[in-house]
Write a protein that holds these residues in place. Structure first.
Motif, PDB file in Angstrom:
ATOM      1  N   ASN A   1       0.807  -1.215   0.000  1.00 25.95           N
ATOM      2  CA  ASN A   1       0.000   0.000   0.000  1.00 25.95           C
ATOM      3  C   ASN A   1       0.848   1.277   0.000  1.00 25.95           C
ATOM      4  OD1 ASN A   1      -3.157  -0.577   0.478  1.00 25.95           O
ATOM      5  ND2 ASN A   1      -1.940  -2.178   1.479  1.00 25.95           N
ATOM      6  N   ILE A   2       1.842   1.325  -0.875  1.00 25.21           N
ATOM      7  CA  ILE A   2       2.631   2.552  -0.996  1.00 25.21           C
ATOM      8  C   ILE A   2       2.587   3.029  -2.448  1.00 25.21           C
ATOM      9  CG2 ILE A   2       4.154   2.004   0.928  1.00 25.21           C
ATOM     10  CD1 ILE A   2       6.291   1.266  -1.158  1.00 25.21           C
ATOM     11  N   ASN A   3       2.712   4.321  -2.627  1.00 22.34           N
ATOM     12  CA  ASN A   3       2.568   4.927  -3.948  1.00 22.34           C
ATOM     13  C   ASN A   3       3.648   5.979  -4.178  1.00 22.34           C
ATOM     14  OD1 ASN A   3       0.002   3.552  -4.364  1.00 22.34           O
ATOM     15  ND2 ASN A   3      -0.861   5.047  -2.939  1.00 22.34           N
ATOM     16  N   ASP A   4       4.045   6.107  -5.425  1.00 24.21           N
ATOM     17  CA  ASP A   4       4.889   7.219  -5.881  1.00 24.21           C
ATOM     18  C   ASP A   4       6.221   7.302  -5.146  1.00 24.21           C
ATOM     19  OD1 ASP A   4       2.876   8.246  -7.728  1.00 24.21           O
ATOM     20  OD2 ASP A   4       1.774   8.831  -5.933  1.00 24.21           O
ATOM     21  N   LEU A   5       6.853   6.149  -4.951  1.00 24.89           N
ATOM     22  CA  LEU A   5       8.171   6.104  -4.329  1.00 24.89           C
ATOM     23  C   LEU A   5       9.227   5.625  -5.316  1.00 24.89           C
ATOM     24  CD1 LEU A   5       7.597   4.591  -0.748  1.00 24.89           C
ATOM     25  CD2 LEU A   5       7.715   7.001  -1.426  1.00 24.89           C
ATOM     26  N   ILE A   6      10.478   5.983  -5.030  1.00 24.99           N
ATOM     27  CA  ILE A   6      11.641   5.461  -5.745  1.00 24.99           C
ATOM     28  C   ILE A   6      12.454   4.672  -4.721  1.00 24.99           C
ATOM     29  CG2 ILE A   6      13.695   6.007  -7.092  1.00 24.99           C
ATOM     30  CD1 ILE A   6      12.364   8.789  -7.613  1.00 24.99           C
ATOM     31  N   ILE A   7      12.682   3.394  -5.010  1.00 21.16           N
ATOM     32  CA  ILE A   7      13.439   2.539  -4.091  1.00 21.16           C
ATOM     33  C   ILE A   7      14.567   1.896  -4.886  1.00 21.16           C
ATOM     34  CG2 ILE A   7      13.345   0.581  -2.502  1.00 21.16           C
ATOM     35  CD1 ILE A   7      10.311   1.105  -2.266  1.00 21.16           C
ATOM     36  N   VAL A   8      15.805   2.200  -4.519  1.00 16.56           N
ATOM     37  CA  VAL A   8      16.966   1.693  -5.244  1.00 16.56           C
ATOM     38  C   VAL A   8      17.942   1.078  -4.248  1.00 16.56           C
ATOM     39  CG1 VAL A   8      18.866   2.249  -6.806  1.00 16.56           C
ATOM     40  CG2 VAL A   8      16.689   3.466  -7.015  1.00 16.56           C
TER      41      VAL A   8
ATOM     42  N   THR B   1      21.733  -0.733  -3.900  1.00 13.61           N
ATOM     43  CA  THR B   1      23.029  -1.105  -4.460  1.00 13.61           C
ATOM     44  C   THR B   1      23.783  -1.897  -3.393  1.00 13.61           C
ATOM     45  OG1 THR B   1      24.209   0.875  -3.675  1.00 13.61           O
ATOM     46  CG2 THR B   1      23.056   1.029  -5.796  1.00 13.61           C
ATOM     47  N   GLU B   2      25.003  -2.250  -3.681  1.00 10.51           N
ATOM     48  CA  GLU B   2      25.805  -3.000  -2.710  1.00 10.51           C
ATOM     49  C   GLU B   2      26.043  -2.200  -1.442  1.00 10.51           C
ATOM     50  OE1 GLU B   2      30.252  -4.983  -2.562  1.00 10.51           O
ATOM     51  OE2 GLU B   2      29.177  -4.918  -4.476  1.00 10.51           O
ATOM     52  N   ASP B   3      26.093  -0.887  -1.570  1.00 14.08           N
ATOM     53  CA  ASP B   3      26.435  -0.040  -0.424  1.00 14.08           C
ATOM     54  C   ASP B   3      25.262   0.703   0.192  1.00 14.08           C
ATOM     55  OD1 ASP B   3      29.260  -0.556  -0.604  1.00 14.08           O
ATOM     56  OD2 ASP B   3      29.282   0.740  -2.373  1.00 14.08           O
ATOM     57  N   TYR B   4      24.186   0.926  -0.576  1.00 10.84           N
ATOM     58  CA  TYR B   4      23.128   1.806  -0.101  1.00 10.84           C
ATOM     59  C   TYR B   4      21.740   1.262  -0.449  1.00 10.84           C
ATOM     60  CZ  TYR B   4      26.829   5.352   0.265  1.00 10.84           C
ATOM     61  OH  TYR B   4      27.971   6.046   0.579  1.00 10.84           O
ATOM     62  N   ILE B   5      20.778   1.711   0.341  1.00 12.38           N
ATOM     63  CA  ILE B   5      19.367   1.628  -0.024  1.00 12.38           C
ATOM     64  C   ILE B   5      18.827   3.054   0.012  1.00 12.38           C
ATOM     65  CG2 ILE B   5      17.080   0.797   0.597  1.00 12.38           C
ATOM     66  CD1 ILE B   5      18.424  -1.611   1.895  1.00 12.38           C
ATOM     67  N   MET B   6      18.283   3.509  -1.101  1.00  6.38           N
ATOM     68  CA  MET B   6      17.753   4.862  -1.192  1.00  6.38           C
ATOM     69  C   MET B   6      16.243   4.794  -1.409  1.00  6.38           C
ATOM     70  SD  MET B   6      16.514   7.442  -3.283  1.00  6.38           S
ATOM     71  CE  MET B   6      16.895   6.907  -4.935  1.00  6.38           C
ATOM     72  N   ILE B   7      15.501   5.509  -0.586  1.00  9.68           N
ATOM     73  CA  ILE B   7      14.049   5.596  -0.722  1.00  9.68           C
ATOM     74  C   ILE B   7      13.676   7.071  -0.788  1.00  9.68           C
ATOM     75  CG2 ILE B   7      11.816   5.018   0.293  1.00  9.68           C
ATOM     76  CD1 ILE B   7      13.261   2.772   1.841  1.00  9.68           C
ATOM     77  N   SER B   8      12.984   7.433  -1.844  1.00  7.06           N
ATOM     78  CA  SER B   8      12.615   8.835  -2.035  1.00  7.06           C
ATOM     79  C   SER B   8      11.205   8.912  -2.601  1.00  7.06           C
ATOM     80  CB  SER B   8      13.586   9.523  -3.001  1.00  7.06           C
ATOM     81  OG  SER B   8      13.127  10.809  -3.382  1.00  7.06           O
ATOM     82  N   SER B   9      10.507   9.964  -2.267  1.00  8.11           N
ATOM     83  CA  SER B   9       9.259  10.242  -2.974  1.00  8.11           C
ATOM     84  C   SER B   9       9.593  10.752  -4.371  1.00  8.11           C
ATOM     85  CB  SER B   9       8.447  11.303  -2.220  1.00  8.11           C
ATOM     86  OG  SER B   9       9.102  12.551  -2.286  1.00  8.11           O
ATOM     87  N   LYS B  10       8.760  10.425  -5.345  1.00  6.31           N
ATOM     88  CA  LYS B  10       8.963  10.954  -6.689  1.00  6.31           C
ATOM     89  C   LYS B  10       8.881  12.481  -6.695  1.00  6.31           C
ATOM     90  CE  LYS B  10       7.387   7.197  -9.705  1.00  6.31           C
ATOM     91  NZ  LYS B  10       6.383   6.821 -10.730  1.00  6.31           N
TER      92      LYS B  10
ATOM     93  N   GLN C   1      14.289  15.630  -6.807  1.00  2.00           N
ATOM     94  CA  GLN C   1      15.340  16.612  -7.073  1.00  2.00           C
ATOM     95  C   GLN C   1      16.190  16.886  -5.836  1.00  2.00           C
ATOM     96  OE1 GLN C   1      16.090  17.773  -9.995  1.00  2.00           O
ATOM     97  NE2 GLN C   1      14.329  17.094 -11.184  1.00  2.00           N
ATOM     98  N   GLN C   2      15.694  16.527  -4.663  1.00  2.00           N
ATOM     99  CA  GLN C   2      16.431  16.784  -3.427  1.00  2.00           C
ATOM    100  C   GLN C   2      17.323  15.613  -3.014  1.00  2.00           C
ATOM    101  OE1 GLN C   2      13.836  18.243  -0.309  1.00  2.00           O
ATOM    102  NE2 GLN C   2      12.624  19.436  -1.753  1.00  2.00           N
ATOM    103  N   ILE C   3      17.353  14.538  -3.808  1.00  2.00           N
ATOM    104  CA  ILE C   3      18.204  13.392  -3.466  1.00  2.00           C
ATOM    105  C   ILE C   3      19.659  13.827  -3.348  1.00  2.00           C
ATOM    106  CG2 ILE C   3      19.116  11.198  -4.318  1.00  2.00           C
ATOM    107  CD1 ILE C   3      16.358  10.648  -5.541  1.00  2.00           C
ATOM    108  N   LYS C   4      20.101  14.625  -4.300  1.00  2.76           N
ATOM    109  CA  LYS C   4      21.494  15.078  -4.298  1.00  2.76           C
ATOM    110  C   LYS C   4      21.816  15.859  -3.027  1.00  2.76           C
ATOM    111  CE  LYS C   4      24.713  17.868  -7.056  1.00  2.76           C
ATOM    112  NZ  LYS C   4      24.857  18.668  -8.299  1.00  2.76           N
ATOM    113  N   VAL C   5      20.881  16.709  -2.595  1.00  3.71           N
ATOM    114  CA  VAL C   5      21.102  17.501  -1.391  1.00  3.71           C
ATOM    115  C   VAL C   5      21.052  16.611  -0.152  1.00  3.71           C
ATOM    116  CG1 VAL C   5      20.202  19.392   0.020  1.00  3.71           C
ATOM    117  CG2 VAL C   5      20.126  19.548  -2.483  1.00  3.71           C
ATOM    118  N   ALA C   6      20.091  15.696  -0.132  1.00  3.24           N
ATOM    119  CA  ALA C   6      19.950  14.811   1.032  1.00  3.24           C
ATOM    120  C   ALA C   6      21.177  13.931   1.211  1.00  3.24           C
ATOM    121  CB  ALA C   6      18.692  13.962   0.866  1.00  3.24           C
ATOM    122  N   LYS C   7      21.784  13.496   0.113  1.00  2.15           N
ATOM    123  CA  LYS C   7      22.952  12.610   0.192  1.00  2.15           C
ATOM    124  C   LYS C   7      24.099  13.263   0.955  1.00  2.15           C
ATOM    125  CE  LYS C   7      26.440  10.356  -2.645  1.00  2.15           C
ATOM    126  NZ  LYS C   7      27.558  11.046  -1.987  1.00  2.15           N
TER     127      LYS C   7
END
Length: 348
Positions: free
Chosen positions: A316-323, A325-334, A338-344
Motif C-alpha cells: 500500500n505505498i505509492n509514488d516512491l523510488i526505491i533503489v 546497491t551493494e552499499d546503499y538503499i535509497m528511498i525517495s518520494s517521486k 530533485q532533493q536526493i542530491k542535497v539529502a545525500k
C-alpha cells in the motif's frame, strides 16, 4: 567532413546511488542493454565513422571508455586533467580534432541522452552540417519541441525563419533562456516559439577555435599549441596548460556572445534521461504503473520505481523510488526526487 565530440565527463549525481562518481550515469545501462555512451556512439556511427568520433572525459573514466568502446582509437579519447566546465572542454577538443581533421565540422553531443527516432536525428545532423558548410561562421543548435512545462531544461527562444527545407527549418536564435519555474515554463509552451535546449551544436572546427580566441583569450592562449605539439608530448602539454583556461560554460562563454547562431526545431523523441522519473517514462510497467525491476511483489502499490537485489514486498505505498546497491538503499518520494542530491550530503 563531420566529426563528433561526445562529452562524457559528468558525474551523474542525480541518479545516485546507482550512478556514482566512480561509475556515473553515462557508463550505466539505464534503458535497455547498452550503456548510455554505447547508445550515443552507435547512433552517430550511422553517419560518422569511428575514427572521426572523439570522446572527452576525465582521467578517472578513461579505462571505462576503453572498456565500453573498445573500437574507439586511443588518440580519440581526449582527457581533461580537471573539470573546468564546457567551454574549455570543447575548445580543447576542437584543437585536438584539428590536428587530424583541420577542415572539419564538429557535432557536440552529450553522452547520456536518449533519442528514439534515430533516422530523423541523423537526417537533421546532416542538414545542420550542410548548413555550416554553406555558412562558415554559423553555429547550429538542435532545439527540441517541448511537450510539457519542463523546469529542468534551459530553453531557446526561436526567431525568424532563415531557410525552409522539405521537413525542417533553420531559424535564427533570438536568445537562450535559463531553466524557468513551472509558471514560466507553461508560458513558454503557450507562446509556441520556445524549444528545449538539448546542448547539441554543429559548427566548424575552425569557428570553435576562432570564437575561443575572440571571447576566451586565456583559454585560447593556454591551448593553442595543442595542434602542433608532438604526439608523444600532447597529454603532458594538456596537463600543464589546462588549469590556465577560463572556468566557464560554453553557453556563457561563447553562445550568448556569438552573433550567428541558428536552431533547427527537432522532434525525434529526445530525452536527457536526467532523473529517476525519466526512467519511468521509458520503462515497462505493470498494470499499476510500477517499474518493478526486482524480486518480490508490489501489493496494492502504484506508480513506484523499484530496483533491488533482495526480495521486496511493497504494501500500500505509492509514488516512491526505491533503489538498492551493494552499499546503499535509497528511498525517495517521486515528488521530491530533485532533493536526493542535497539529502545525500547529510549521509556521508
Amino acid at each position: 567532413m563531420l566529426c563528433a565530440l561526445i562529452m562524457a565527463g559528468g558525474k551523474g549525481t542525480r541518479f545516485w546511488p546507482l550512478s556514482t562518481e566512480e561509475k556515473p550515469k553515462q557508463f550505466l545501462s539505464l534503458i535497455g542493454e547498452e550503456t548510455m555512451i554505447q547508445m550515443t556512439i552507435n547512433r552517430v556511427k550511422r553517419i560518422i565513422p569511428i575514427d572521426r568520433i572523439f570522446v572527452s572525459t576525465g582521467d578517472k573514466y578513461v579505462e571505462l571508455v576503453k572498456e565500453q568502446l573498445p573500437e574507439l582509437p586511443e588518440r580519440n579519447i581526449i582527457v581533461e586533467p580537471e573539470g573546468r566546465n564546457t567551454a574549455p572542454c570543447i575548445a580543447l577538443s576542437a584543437f585536438v580534432i584539428s590536428r587530424y581533421y583541420s577542415d572539419s565540422n564538429i557535432v557536440v553531443l552529450p553522452s547520456d541522452h536518449l533519442i528514439n527516432e534515430e533516422d530523423k536525428f541523423v537526417d537533421i545532423l546532416t542538414m545542420a552540417s550542410d548548413f555550416v558548410n554553406d555558412n562558415n561562421d554559423a553555429i547550429v543548435t538542435l532545439g527540441m519541441e517541448p511537450n510539457r512545462p519542463e523546469t529542468g531544461y534551459g530553453y531557446i527562444k526561436v526567431g525568424e525563419q532563415f531557410i525552409q527545407s522539405v521537413n525542417n527549418s533553420v531559424n535564427i536564435v533570438e536568445s537562450f533562456v535559463e531553466k524557468p519555474n513551472y509558471e514560466k515554463a507553461q508560458d513558454y509552451i503557450n507562446q509556441g516559439n520556445y524549444l528545449w535546449n538539448g546542448g547539441m551544436f554543429v559548427w566548424k572546427t575552425k569557428n570553435v577555435i576562432d570564437l575561443t580566441k575572440r571571447f576566451l583569450p586565456f583559454t585560447y592562449e593556454a591551448l593553442k599549441d595543442v595542434t602542433t605539439v608532438e604526439e608523444a608530448k600532447l597529454q603532458e602539454y594538456i596537463n600543464t596548460s589546462y588549469h590556465k583556461t577560463d572556468n566557464i560554460s560554453v553557453d556563457y562563454g561563447i553562445m550568448e556572445r556569438a552573433e550567428r547562431i541558428f536552431v533547427i526545431p527537432c522532434d525525434f523523441g529526445w530525452d536527457d534521461v536526467g532523473n529517476w522519473t525519466s526512467i519511468d517514462r521509458y520503462s515497462d510497467k505493470d498494470t499499476n504503473g510500477n517499474v518493478f525491476n526486482a524480486k518480490g511483489y508490489p501489493f496494492k502499490s502504484n506508480n513506484n520505481i523499484v530496483l533491488t537485489n533482495k526480495k521486496i514486498l511493497l504494501n500500500n505505498i505509492n509514488d516512491l523510488i526505491i533503489v538498492e546497491t551493494e552499499d546503499y538503499i535509497m528511498i525517495s518520494s517521486k515528488k521530491h526526487e530533485q532533493q536526493i542530491k542535497v539529502a545525500k550530503e547529510h549521509l556521508d
